[in-house]
Design a protein around this motif. Structure first.
Motif, mmCIF file in Angstrom:
data_model
loop_
_atom_site.group_PDB
_atom_site.id
_atom_site.type_symbol
_atom_site.label_atom_id
_atom_site.label_comp_id
_atom_site.label_asym_id
_atom_site.label_seq_id
_atom_site.Cartn_x
_atom_site.Cartn_y
_atom_site.Cartn_z
ATOM 1 N N LEU A 211 0.802 -1.217 0.000
ATOM 2 C CA LEU A 211 0.000 0.000 0.000
ATOM 3 C C LEU A 211 0.836 1.268 0.000
ATOM 4 O O LEU A 211 1.526 1.587 0.950
ATOM 5 C CB LEU A 211 -0.946 0.005 1.197
ATOM 6 C CG LEU A 211 -2.043 1.043 1.171
ATOM 7 C CD1 LEU A 211 -2.938 0.822 -0.034
ATOM 8 C CD2 LEU A 211 -2.863 0.978 2.424
ATOM 9 N N ASN A 212 0.810 1.948 -1.094
ATOM 10 C CA ASN A 212 1.263 3.334 -1.222
ATOM 11 C C ASN A 212 0.581 3.903 -2.455
ATOM 12 O O ASN A 212 0.098 3.167 -3.309
ATOM 13 C CB ASN A 212 2.798 3.471 -1.260
ATOM 14 C CG ASN A 212 3.417 2.908 -2.504
ATOM 15 O OD1 ASN A 212 2.919 3.107 -3.603
ATOM 16 N ND2 ASN A 212 4.525 2.191 -2.346
ATOM 17 N N ASP A 213 0.517 5.203 -2.565
ATOM 18 C CA ASP A 213 -0.269 5.830 -3.625
ATOM 19 C C ASP A 213 0.173 5.419 -5.028
ATOM 20 O O ASP A 213 -0.643 5.135 -5.895
ATOM 21 C CB ASP A 213 -0.213 7.354 -3.509
ATOM 22 C CG ASP A 213 -0.959 7.849 -2.286
ATOM 23 O OD1 ASP A 213 -1.824 7.115 -1.787
ATOM 24 O OD2 ASP A 213 -0.667 8.977 -1.842
ATOM 25 N N GLU A 214 1.449 5.386 -5.253
ATOM 26 C CA GLU A 214 1.946 5.041 -6.591
ATOM 27 C C GLU A 214 1.612 3.595 -6.937
ATOM 28 O O GLU A 214 1.209 3.290 -8.057
ATOM 29 C CB GLU A 214 3.452 5.271 -6.678
ATOM 30 C CG GLU A 214 3.996 5.079 -8.077
ATOM 31 C CD GLU A 214 5.477 5.399 -8.151
ATOM 32 O OE1 GLU A 214 6.124 4.844 -9.041
ATOM 33 O OE2 GLU A 214 5.961 6.190 -7.328
ATOM 34 N N ALA A 215 1.768 2.703 -5.974
ATOM 35 C CA ALA A 215 1.470 1.294 -6.219
ATOM 36 C C ALA A 215 -0.007 1.097 -6.527
ATOM 37 O O ALA A 215 -0.363 0.315 -7.410
ATOM 38 C CB ALA A 215 1.876 0.453 -5.014
ATOM 39 N N THR B 258 -3.027 -2.911 -11.072
ATOM 40 C CA THR B 258 -4.458 -3.165 -11.238
ATOM 41 C C THR B 258 -4.983 -4.110 -10.167
ATOM 42 O O THR B 258 -6.062 -3.891 -9.621
ATOM 43 C CB THR B 258 -4.734 -3.758 -12.628
ATOM 44 O OG1 THR B 258 -4.195 -2.871 -13.604
ATOM 45 C CG2 THR B 258 -6.203 -3.926 -12.871
ATOM 46 N N LYS B 259 -4.236 -5.163 -9.843
ATOM 47 C CA LYS B 259 -4.683 -6.110 -8.813
ATOM 48 C C LYS B 259 -4.792 -5.429 -7.459
ATOM 49 O O LYS B 259 -5.747 -5.654 -6.707
ATOM 50 C CB LYS B 259 -3.716 -7.295 -8.712
ATOM 51 C CG LYS B 259 -3.847 -8.284 -9.828
ATOM 52 C CD LYS B 259 -2.948 -9.472 -9.582
ATOM 53 C CE LYS B 259 -3.068 -10.488 -10.695
ATOM 54 N NZ LYS B 259 -2.230 -11.658 -10.458
ATOM 55 N N LEU B 260 -3.810 -4.599 -7.126
ATOM 56 C CA LEU B 260 -3.842 -3.890 -5.851
ATOM 57 C C LEU B 260 -4.991 -2.894 -5.816
ATOM 58 O O LEU B 260 -5.700 -2.786 -4.808
ATOM 59 C CB LEU B 260 -2.506 -3.181 -5.608
ATOM 60 C CG LEU B 260 -2.396 -2.401 -4.301
ATOM 61 C CD1 LEU B 260 -2.596 -3.312 -3.103
ATOM 62 C CD2 LEU B 260 -1.051 -1.709 -4.227
ATOM 63 N N ASN B 261 -5.187 -2.168 -6.895
ATOM 64 C CA ASN B 261 -6.287 -1.202 -6.972
ATOM 65 C C ASN B 261 -7.625 -1.909 -6.781
ATOM 66 O O ASN B 261 -8.492 -1.429 -6.041
ATOM 67 C CB ASN B 261 -6.243 -0.481 -8.317
ATOM 68 C CG ASN B 261 -7.206 0.664 -8.403
ATOM 69 O OD1 ASN B 261 -7.797 1.069 -7.409
ATOM 70 N ND2 ASN B 261 -7.378 1.185 -9.593
ATOM 71 N N ASN B 262 -7.802 -3.046 -7.418
ATOM 72 C CA ASN B 262 -9.032 -3.813 -7.280
ATOM 73 C C ASN B 262 -9.197 -4.341 -5.858
ATOM 74 O O ASN B 262 -10.298 -4.336 -5.311
ATOM 75 C CB ASN B 262 -9.050 -4.962 -8.290
ATOM 76 C CG ASN B 262 -10.409 -5.562 -8.440
ATOM 77 O OD1 ASN B 262 -11.408 -4.862 -8.438
ATOM 78 N ND2 ASN B 262 -10.452 -6.880 -8.576
ATOM 79 N N ALA B 263 -8.117 -4.803 -5.248
ATOM 80 C CA ALA B 263 -8.182 -5.300 -3.875
ATOM 81 C C ALA B 263 -8.591 -4.189 -2.907
ATOM 82 O O ALA B 263 -9.390 -4.415 -2.000
ATOM 83 C CB ALA B 263 -6.832 -5.890 -3.467
ATOM 84 N N VAL B 264 -8.055 -2.986 -3.096
ATOM 85 C CA VAL B 264 -8.432 -1.849 -2.245
ATOM 86 C C VAL B 264 -9.914 -1.535 -2.433
ATOM 87 O O VAL B 264 -10.655 -1.339 -1.467
ATOM 88 C CB VAL B 264 -7.561 -0.612 -2.571
ATOM 89 C CG1 VAL B 264 -8.107 0.632 -1.893
ATOM 90 C CG2 VAL B 264 -6.125 -0.852 -2.154
#
Length: 63
Positions: free
Chosen positions: A23-27, A32-38
């Motif tokens: 978790l950090n803004d750039e990541a 896409t997977k991290l954005n979807n998980a959030v």
């Protein structure tokens, strides 16, 4: 005890480790997977809050 739907717990268990590790803004913007998980975790947290609030109201009415 509050009954929580199994699909919420499974989803949270699957997504939270990925979020916590990366978790950090750039990541979040680039992965896409991290954005979807959030996004899914935020939805699940809202659902859990709704379940908790409904339980709290029922518990207060019974008291």
């Amino acid at each position: 005890m509050i009954k929580i739907p199994n699909d919420i717990l499974v989803s949270m268990i699957r997504h939270l480790p990925l979020i916590l590790d990366n978790l950090n803004d750039e990541a979040v913007r680039n992965n896409t997977k991290l954005n979807n998980a959030v996004r899914l975790s935020k939805i699940n947290v809202k659902r859990l809050n709704k379940i908790y609030n409904e339980y709290s109201i029922k518990k207060r009415k019974c008291s």
